[in-house]
Scaffold this active site. Structure first.
Site, PDB file in Angstrom:
ATOM      1  N   GLY A   1      35.970  32.083  19.097  1.00 10.90           N
ATOM      2  CA  GLY A   1      35.320  31.518  20.275  1.00 10.90           C
ATOM      3  C   GLY A   1      34.065  32.285  20.602  1.00 10.90           C
ATOM      4  O   GLY A   1      33.662  32.393  21.760  1.00 10.90           O
TER       5      GLY A   1
ATOM      6  N   GLY B   1      31.216  31.016  22.938  1.00 12.41           N
ATOM      7  CA  GLY B   1      31.547  30.634  24.301  1.00 12.41           C
ATOM      8  C   GLY B   1      31.107  31.637  25.346  1.00 12.41           C
ATOM      9  O   GLY B   1      30.685  32.760  25.035  1.00 12.41           O
TER      10      GLY B   1
ATOM     11  N   ALA C   1      33.045  35.176  25.532  1.00 11.60           N
ATOM     12  CA  ALA C   1      32.627  36.121  24.488  1.00 11.60           C
ATOM     13  C   ALA C   1      31.256  36.701  24.805  1.00 11.60           C
ATOM     14  O   ALA C   1      31.033  37.914  24.672  1.00 11.60           O
ATOM     15  CB  ALA C   1      32.619  35.430  23.126  1.00 11.60           C
TER      16      ALA C   1
ATOM     17  N   ASP D   1      45.117  40.815  30.847  1.00 16.45           N
ATOM     18  CA  ASP D   1      44.816  40.500  32.248  1.00 16.45           C
ATOM     19  C   ASP D   1      43.778  41.533  32.668  1.00 16.45           C
ATOM     20  O   ASP D   1      44.109  42.702  32.858  1.00 16.45           O
ATOM     21  CB  ASP D   1      46.068  40.598  33.103  1.00 16.45           C
ATOM     22  CG  ASP D   1      45.822  40.191  34.564  1.00 16.45           C
ATOM     23  OD1 ASP D   1      44.701  40.453  35.057  1.00 16.45           O
ATOM     24  OD2 ASP D   1      46.718  39.627  35.199  1.00 16.45           O
ATOM     25  N   HIS D   2      42.532  41.108  32.802  1.00 18.20           N
ATOM     26  CA  HIS D   2      41.462  42.100  32.907  1.00 18.20           C
ATOM     27  C   HIS D   2      41.556  42.963  34.168  1.00 18.20           C
ATOM     28  O   HIS D   2      40.965  44.038  34.237  1.00 18.20           O
ATOM     29  CB  HIS D   2      40.079  41.431  32.804  1.00 18.20           C
ATOM     30  CG  HIS D   2      39.667  40.646  34.008  1.00 18.20           C
ATOM     31  ND1 HIS D   2      39.991  39.325  34.197  1.00 18.20           N
ATOM     32  CD2 HIS D   2      38.938  40.997  35.088  1.00 18.20           C
ATOM     33  CE1 HIS D   2      39.485  38.890  35.337  1.00 18.20           C
ATOM     34  NE2 HIS D   2      38.835  39.888  35.902  1.00 18.20           N
TER      35      HIS D   2
ATOM     36  N   GLY E   1      42.598  46.444  33.605  1.00 18.74           N
ATOM     37  CA  GLY E   1      41.617  47.359  33.031  1.00 18.74           C
ATOM     38  C   GLY E   1      40.650  47.926  34.050  1.00 18.74           C
ATOM     39  O   GLY E   1      39.837  48.798  33.719  1.00 18.74           O
TER      40      GLY E   1
ATOM     41  N   HIS F   1      46.630  38.264  38.360  1.00 22.73           N
ATOM     42  CA  HIS F   1      45.886  39.445  38.805  1.00 22.73           C
ATOM     43  C   HIS F   1      46.554  40.158  39.982  1.00 22.73           C
ATOM     44  O   HIS F   1      46.838  41.362  39.928  1.00 22.73           O
ATOM     45  CB  HIS F   1      44.463  39.059  39.218  1.00 22.73           C
ATOM     46  CG  HIS F   1      43.653  38.440  38.133  1.00 22.73           C
ATOM     47  ND1 HIS F   1      43.865  38.689  36.800  1.00 22.73           N
ATOM     48  CD2 HIS F   1      42.600  37.576  38.182  1.00 22.73           C
ATOM     49  CE1 HIS F   1      42.988  38.009  36.081  1.00 22.73           C
ATOM     50  NE2 HIS F   1      42.224  37.334  36.898  1.00 22.73           N
TER      51      HIS F   1
ATOM     52  N   ARG G   1      36.195  33.425  56.809  1.00 23.36           N
ATOM     53  CA  ARG G   1      37.282  34.278  56.342  1.00 23.36           C
ATOM     54  C   ARG G   1      38.442  33.469  55.786  1.00 23.36           C
ATOM     55  O   ARG G   1      39.379  34.031  55.215  1.00 23.36           O
ATOM     56  CB  ARG G   1      37.787  35.164  57.476  1.00 23.36           C
ATOM     57  CG  ARG G   1      36.794  36.198  57.970  1.00 23.36           C
ATOM     58  CD  ARG G   1      37.404  37.080  59.058  1.00 23.36           C
ATOM     59  NE  ARG G   1      38.614  37.746  58.607  1.00 23.36           N
ATOM     60  CZ  ARG G   1      39.827  37.488  59.065  1.00 23.36           C
ATOM     61  NH1 ARG G   1      40.010  36.564  60.002  1.00 23.36           N
ATOM     62  NH2 ARG G   1      40.866  38.148  58.610  1.00 23.36           N
TER      63      ARG G   1
END
Length: 510
Positions: free
Chosen positions: A29, A32, A35, A193-194, A197, A256, A477
């Site tokens: 990919g 895309g 990437a 699952d970023h 990190g 997340h 909010r």
């Protein structure tokens, strides 16, 4: 910084197996957005800090027919060139990047890819390959099957990184898992699952278990509530067609925010090894009952009050009768000795009044007596932007009275750690995958447990067409009744206007 003591207590996975020299990283990919915007800038960041395997080769693979020069322009489009040194590093980085065009469902295409990889490996006796699937979920299985059948090295090893979403409910997640299990072993799969990190999320373990004063108060006896908040200041901006398939709960909360919750609530692991950490996270999830719809509010953004910003339904890619939630607040509980009765609030939304991801731990009121209506203490872990940890506390206001003021013990990263590089989340996670460290990736039983918690609620919202999300103005909010909803679970907001972060003057104003 002269007064900084740096201690490394072995955060890498026990028994991890780093990729050797001459390994090949394949980005599927490659043409895309994911990437271009995340994967390649992260790989370049690792190259700049000499963290990629020696003599590594990177291969892009996608359906688009692109000349190699054009391909290199594409993958460098989101890489910031700050000076001549970075420019030279980028030229070096691009020199070992190549591109192969092919289909995602054809053996012949993957055989062409494999031939290209083998040429780059130059006869290595035990080749190792890392496949990064920057792909839509509808092709995960077919690509994984073709990779294993055609591109898995006969005498070496391979790893595969899979991006979310990992299904849209429990059944589809299990179907994906079942389709991968016969082909790829669990220790070869890295489900990314970023948020795991992000620097401040990775700091939670150290913050919690490396500080005795926090550990002693980290329980139902001292903590009133925990809020985990995700706010974006923009809407779908013409890309609502994709978002509408998932909604805010599937897009942000089931993955997340729930991952952050497990880090906040888990017990101390016996070691930093991946399995010990993930075992504790799974124990938290298994102690959580399914979410009661009575503990949920949902919203959908409308036009801004001044009419300059569009509503969600104004997005031409969104169905005009869409009931998709762009905001949700969910209260959940953990049924164990440490947390029983403490509400955990997951709150997320688009088109809100700012950009912020944070954890807010609100402590209980101090014992009444000499104090009346004194503000509560709060520990805030700001994940983004401007990483910070600060503790809101009460102190005597300087002067001749005993008047109290709310101030903070403040660790703002950009002020405290000026000379240290804070890596991007994808840099950190790709490095973990290169090193064979699963600590910050989602395990199969962890994924299963998380979907069990959310799937009944998601089906309830999908099937009950009379449930309409509350409208809220773009830039607000959230729904107007949000504060009342939070207050009903014991949360006290803004400490009656007595506090402003980061600095307070004698009259309580900045």
């Amino acid at each position: 910084m002269a007064d900084t003591i740096i201690s490394n207590h072995g955060s890498s996975e026990k028994g991890a197996n780093p990729l050797p020299a001459n390994s090949v990283i394949v980005v599927l990919g490659a043409s895309g957005d994911l990437a271009k915007k995340k994967t390649f800038p992260a790989l370049f960041g690792l190259y700049r800090y000499d963290l990629l395997p020696k003599n590594v080769k990177i291969v892009g693979y996608a359906r688009s027919k692109i000349e190699e020069d054009d391909y290199k322009k594409r993958i460098s489009a989101y890489i910031k060139v700050l000076d001549d040194k970075v420019k030279k590093q980028l030229e070096e980085f691009l020199s070992f990047n190549t591109y192969v065009s092919g289909q995602y469902d054809k053996d012949e295409s993957f055989q062409v890819l494999t031939k290209h990889i083998e040429e780059l490996e130059a006869g290595a006796t035990e080749p190792h390959r890392l496949f990064y699937m920057a792909l839509p979920p509808n092709v995960f299985t077919v690509v994984a099957q073709h990779l294993k059948r055609n591109s898995y090295p006969k005498n070496g090893g391979a790893r595969i990184i899979i991006e979310k979403p990992f299904g849209h409910d429990l059944a589809s997640s299990r179907e994906l898992q079942t389709s991968l299990e016969p082909i790829w072993a669990e220790d070869e799969i890295f489900r990314i699952d970023h948020y795991l990190g992000k620097e401040m999320v990775k700091n939670i373990l150290i913050l919690r278990f490396g500080n005795e004063f926090l550990g002693a108060s980290w329980n139902k006896n001292h903590i009133s509530s925990v809020q985990i908040t995700f706010k974006e200041p923009f809407g779908t901006e013409g890309r609502g067609g994709y978002f509408d398939q998932f909604g805010i709960i599937r897009d942000v909360m089931q993955n997340h925010l729930l991952q952050v919750l497990t880090m906040i609530a888990m017990e101390r692991p016996v070691s930093f090894s991946a399995e010990d950490i993930r075992d504790e996270k799974v124990r938290v999830l298994r102690a959580m009952p399914i979410i009661d719809p009575k503990n949920v509010i949902i919203g959908q953004y409308d036009k801004s009050d001044d009419g300059t910003k569009p509503s969600y339904l104004d997005d031409e890619t969104v169905p005009k009768d869409s009931r998709c939630a762009t905001f949700a607040a969910i209260v959940t509980y953990i049924k164990n000795d440490r947390w029983d009765g403490v509400p955990f609030v997951l709150k997320a939304g688009k088109a809100l009044d700012g950009a912020k991801v944070e954890v807010r731990v609100q402590f209980k009121d101090v014992t009444s007596g000499i104090f009346k209506d004194i503000p509560r203490n709060e520990l805030v872990i700001r994940i983004q932007p401007s990483e910070a940890v600060y503790l809101k506390m009460n102190t005597k206001l300087p002067g001749l009275t005993t008047k109290t003021s709310v101030t903070e013990l403040d660790l703002t990263y950009k002020n405290r750690f000026k000379d240290l590089h804070i890596p991007e989340a994808y840099e950190s996670l790709i490095l973990d995958a290169i090193n064979g460290d699963h600590s910050n990736f989602v395990r199969d039983d962890e994924l299963d447990a998380s979907w069990k918690i959310f799937t009944p609620l998601l089906h309830y919202l999908d099937e009950n067409t009379d449930i309409i999300p509350a409208k809220y103005p773009y830039g607000s909010r959230g729904p107007a009744f949000l504060d009342d909803f939070l207050a009903s679970y014991g949360y006290v907001r803004e400490q009656n206007g007595l506090y402003n972060w980061p600095h307070t003057s004698a009259n309580g104003k900045l």
